[in-house]
Scaffold this motif. Structure first.
Motif, PDB file in Angstrom:
ATOM      1  N   GLU A  53       0.832  -1.217   0.000  1.00  0.00           N
ATOM      2  CA  GLU A  53       0.000   0.000   0.000  1.00  0.00           C
ATOM      3  C   GLU A  53       0.858   1.256   0.000  1.00  0.00           C
ATOM      4  N   LYS A  54       1.963   1.220   0.711  1.00  0.00           N
ATOM      5  CA  LYS A  54       2.800   2.428   0.817  1.00  0.00           C
ATOM      6  C   LYS A  54       3.880   2.490  -0.257  1.00  0.00           C
ATOM      7  N   HIS A  55       4.500   1.338  -0.544  1.00  0.00           N
ATOM      8  CA  HIS A  55       5.705   1.369  -1.400  1.00  0.00           C
ATOM      9  C   HIS A  55       5.529   0.644  -2.733  1.00  0.00           C
ATOM     10  N   LYS A  56       4.364   0.050  -2.938  1.00  0.00           N
ATOM     11  CA  LYS A  56       4.092  -0.720  -4.169  1.00  0.00           C
ATOM     12  C   LYS A  56       4.995  -1.952  -4.306  1.00  0.00           C
ATOM     13  N   LYS A  57       5.548  -2.405  -3.214  1.00  0.00           N
ATOM     14  CA  LYS A  57       6.252  -3.694  -3.174  1.00  0.00           C
ATOM     15  C   LYS A  57       6.053  -4.355  -1.814  1.00  0.00           C
ATOM     16  N   PRO A  58       6.075  -5.721  -1.756  1.00  0.00           N
ATOM     17  CA  PRO A  58       5.736  -6.394  -0.494  1.00  0.00           C
ATOM     18  C   PRO A  58       6.805  -6.255   0.599  1.00  0.00           C
ATOM     19  N   ILE A  59       8.029  -5.962   0.187  1.00  0.00           N
ATOM     20  CA  ILE A  59       9.054  -5.641   1.201  1.00  0.00           C
ATOM     21  C   ILE A  59      10.075  -4.721   0.527  1.00  0.00           C
ATOM     22  N   THR A  60      10.465  -3.662   1.228  1.00  0.00           N
ATOM     23  CA  THR A  60      11.458  -2.741   0.637  1.00  0.00           C
ATOM     24  C   THR A  60      12.863  -3.239   0.989  1.00  0.00           C
ATOM     25  N   ASP A  61      13.855  -2.743   0.252  1.00  0.00           N
ATOM     26  CA  ASP A  61      15.243  -3.110   0.560  1.00  0.00           C
ATOM     27  C   ASP A  61      15.614  -2.654   1.968  1.00  0.00           C
ATOM     28  N   GLU A  62      15.085  -1.490   2.333  1.00  0.00           N
ATOM     29  CA  GLU A  62      15.413  -0.946   3.659  1.00  0.00           C
ATOM     30  C   GLU A  62      14.973  -1.918   4.763  1.00  0.00           C
ATOM     31  N   VAL A  63      13.752  -2.438   4.633  1.00  0.00           N
ATOM     32  CA  VAL A  63      13.245  -3.375   5.646  1.00  0.00           C
ATOM     33  C   VAL A  63      14.053  -4.673   5.606  1.00  0.00           C
ATOM     34  N   PHE A  64      14.372  -5.095   4.397  1.00  0.00           N
ATOM     35  CA  PHE A  64      15.155  -6.308   4.260  1.00  0.00           C
ATOM     36  C   PHE A  64      16.514  -6.163   4.982  1.00  0.00           C
ATOM     37  N   TYR A  65      17.158  -4.991   4.835  1.00  0.00           N
ATOM     38  CA  TYR A  65      18.449  -4.789   5.520  1.00  0.00           C
ATOM     39  C   TYR A  65      18.283  -4.730   7.035  1.00  0.00           C
ATOM     40  N   LYS A  66      17.158  -4.170   7.465  1.00  0.00           N
ATOM     41  CA  LYS A  66      16.896  -4.172   8.914  1.00  0.00           C
ATOM     42  C   LYS A  66      16.798  -5.619   9.420  1.00  0.00           C
ATOM     43  N   ALA A  67      16.164  -6.475   8.597  1.00  0.00           N
ATOM     44  CA  ALA A  67      16.034  -7.890   8.991  1.00  0.00           C
ATOM     45  C   ALA A  67      17.430  -8.525   9.090  1.00  0.00           C
ATOM     46  N   LEU A  68      18.290  -8.170   8.146  1.00  0.00           N
ATOM     47  CA  LEU A  68      19.650  -8.723   8.148  1.00  0.00           C
ATOM     48  C   LEU A  68      20.402  -8.337   9.413  1.00  0.00           C
ATOM     49  N   GLU A  69      20.127  -7.121   9.902  1.00  0.00           N
ATOM     50  CA  GLU A  69      20.890  -6.615  11.047  1.00  0.00           C
ATOM     51  C   GLU A  69      20.308  -6.992  12.402  1.00  0.00           C
ATOM     52  N   SER A  70      19.091  -7.534  12.411  1.00  0.00           N
ATOM     53  CA  SER A  70      18.484  -7.808  13.716  1.00  0.00           C
ATOM     54  C   SER A  70      18.849  -9.225  14.178  1.00  0.00           C
ATOM     55  N   GLU A  71      18.693  -9.445  15.477  1.00  0.00           N
ATOM     56  CA  GLU A  71      19.001 -10.791  16.006  1.00  0.00           C
ATOM     57  C   GLU A  71      17.844 -11.747  15.774  1.00  0.00           C
ATOM     58  N   ALA A  72      16.654 -11.194  15.693  1.00  0.00           N
ATOM     59  CA  ALA A  72      15.479 -12.032  15.412  1.00  0.00           C
ATOM     60  C   ALA A  72      14.413 -11.167  14.750  1.00  0.00           C
ATOM     61  N   VAL A  73      13.708 -11.776  13.809  1.00  0.00           N
ATOM     62  CA  VAL A  73      12.568 -11.103  13.182  1.00  0.00           C
ATOM     63  C   VAL A  73      11.303 -11.787  13.697  1.00  0.00           C
ATOM     64  N   ILE A  74      10.349 -10.983  14.170  1.00  0.00           N
ATOM     65  CA  ILE A  74       9.053 -11.541  14.577  1.00  0.00           C
ATOM     66  C   ILE A  74       8.032 -11.047  13.560  1.00  0.00           C
TER      67      ILE A  74
END
Ligand code: NAD
Length: 368
Positions: A53-74
């Motif tokens: 709805e916001k970015h016209k894609k199901p996951i942005t690169d920015e969010v994907f990189y946040k996932a890479l940097e976190s210890e766990a994704v919920i």
């Protein structure tokens, strides 16, 4: 009290009931930070339809990189009728596949636990399922869902041929087998490995490699090999014979759904997807309830948050090395069920119906 270092957790609530159930996890994280001086640092972002709805894609690169940097994704859940007609690459579910694939989450852990308080919710006889506690480890990034060549092609006689290729390398089998043996080490020390070595070469390799891992590194664990079709039958006949089941992507997809249904309700089932450990012993991981976004009950306060809360408990245990806190949370869930509180999906005669947030609050009130 001594403060421990900040533990980064990325929350991706997603769509439908996703945000409602993840809200309850947020309250629990807040409780641990406040009462136990744990320093969870959470960030929250969009995934699935909400991201589209916001970015016209199901996951942005920015969010994907946040996932890479976190210890766990919920993750809550993604999807809903609003996005059903989008082209394949923009559909909410693509975000999940991207996360699993790019984070290299090769081991999917799905516990099937039949809580004694909810034994009547199962379609099997109480004596067959009461006290059931199985852990299914499904290989998640290999096998027939990814093998090449694949596709649909015309053949000489005018018909078409659908092709998928079931392949596994030794390395892919060994790494997921080790996850299963490590889990069994902390449980009842029993692993059942399932394949179809009677008709598939990849099954023969699977059997040989799993046996080798056991012989070389896990001599104290009991290992049984079972054909996957027999496992499907045994899960219904005598599920309590199993402790940890390890199997490939295709068979794991089916067997884990079958085992899940032994327990009665989707609203109670957590899952974890784990990657390889790096040289510091840290691994990428994502935790999510087994259920979807349940658009039929979204916004009605009827969603059961327990599957997501137990997913967070798995994160405490497997990614954050906080076993005591995970036990504390698991026991709090048990106590609330003992008290007879139920969300609508698990309601039975004589029990008290509560909303999503009342269930979350009740669980927090039982934390020690
Ligand atoms: P679903 O799991 O969302 O719902 C199935 C049934 O179970 C519904 O009646 C629902 O109300 C109920 N239910 C599910 N979770 C519940 C909970 N926590 N508390 C109480 N009741 C609950 O499956 P579906 O209806 O087939 O799919 C709905 C959407 O979710 C689809 O868009 C689908 O693609 C998506 N989906 C997403 C995931 C995921 O994000 N991992 C998984 C499965 C389905």
């Amino acid at each position: 009290m001594i403060k421990v270092k900040k533990r980064k957790i990325l929350l991706l609530p997603g769509d439908g009931i996703g945000p409602e159930v993840v809200d309850e996890v947020k309250k629990i994280i807040h409780w641990f930070n406040k009462k136990k001086s744990l320093d969870f640092e959470t960030e929250e972002d969009l995934v699935g339809g909400a991201s589209y709805e916001k970015h016209k894609k199901p996951i942005t690169d920015e969010v994907f990189y946040k996932a890479l940097e976190s210890e766990a994704v919920i993750l809550g859940a993604v999807g809903g009728p609003k996005w059903d007609d989008l082209e394949f690459s923009k559909r909410p579910e693509r975000a999940l596949l991207k996360l699993r694939k790019e984070l290299k989450l090769f081991a999917n852990l799905r516990p099937a636990i039949c809580f004694k308080q909810l034994v009547d919710a199962s379609s099997l006889k109480p004596e067959i399922v009461s006290g059931l506690d199985i852990m299914i480890v499904r290989e998640l990034t290999g096998g027939i869902y990814f093998g090449e060549p694949r596709g649909i092609k015309p053949i000489e006689n005018g018909e078409r041929k659908g092709i998928n290729t079931h392949t596994y390398t030794s390395g892919e089998i060994i790494r997921v087998a080790k996850v299963a043996f490590e889990l069994a080490q902390k449980r009842n020390k029993k692993v059942t490995s399932c394949e179809k070595s009677n008709v598939m070469e990849s099954g023969i390799l699977w059997r040989e490699e799993v046996q080798k891992v056991k012989d070389e590194e896990y001599t104290n664990i009991e290992l049984n090999h079972m054909l996957a079709d027999n496992c499907a039958m045994q899960l219904l006949k005598d599920p309590k014979q199993f402790d940890v089941i390890v199997t490939d992507n295709l068979f794991g997809d089916i067997l884990s759904d079958e085992a899940a249904m032994l327990t009665g309700s989707l609203g109670l089932l957590p899952s974890a997807s784990l990657g390889a450990k790096d040289k510091n012993g840290k691994m990428r991981s994502m935790y999510e309830p087994v259920h979807g976004s349940a658009p039929d009950i979204a916004g009605t306060k009827k969603a059961n948050p327990i599957a997501t809360i137990l997913s967070f408990s798995m994160a405490l245990r497997y990614s954050l090395e906080l076993d005591k806190e995970a036990d504390n949370l698991d026991q709090a869930v048990q106590k609330v069920l003992d008290d007879g509180l139920r969300t609508k999906d698990i309601l039975s005669k004589g029990k008290k119906e509560v909303s999503t947030s009342q269930m979350g609050d009740a669980i927090i009130s039982k934390l020690k």
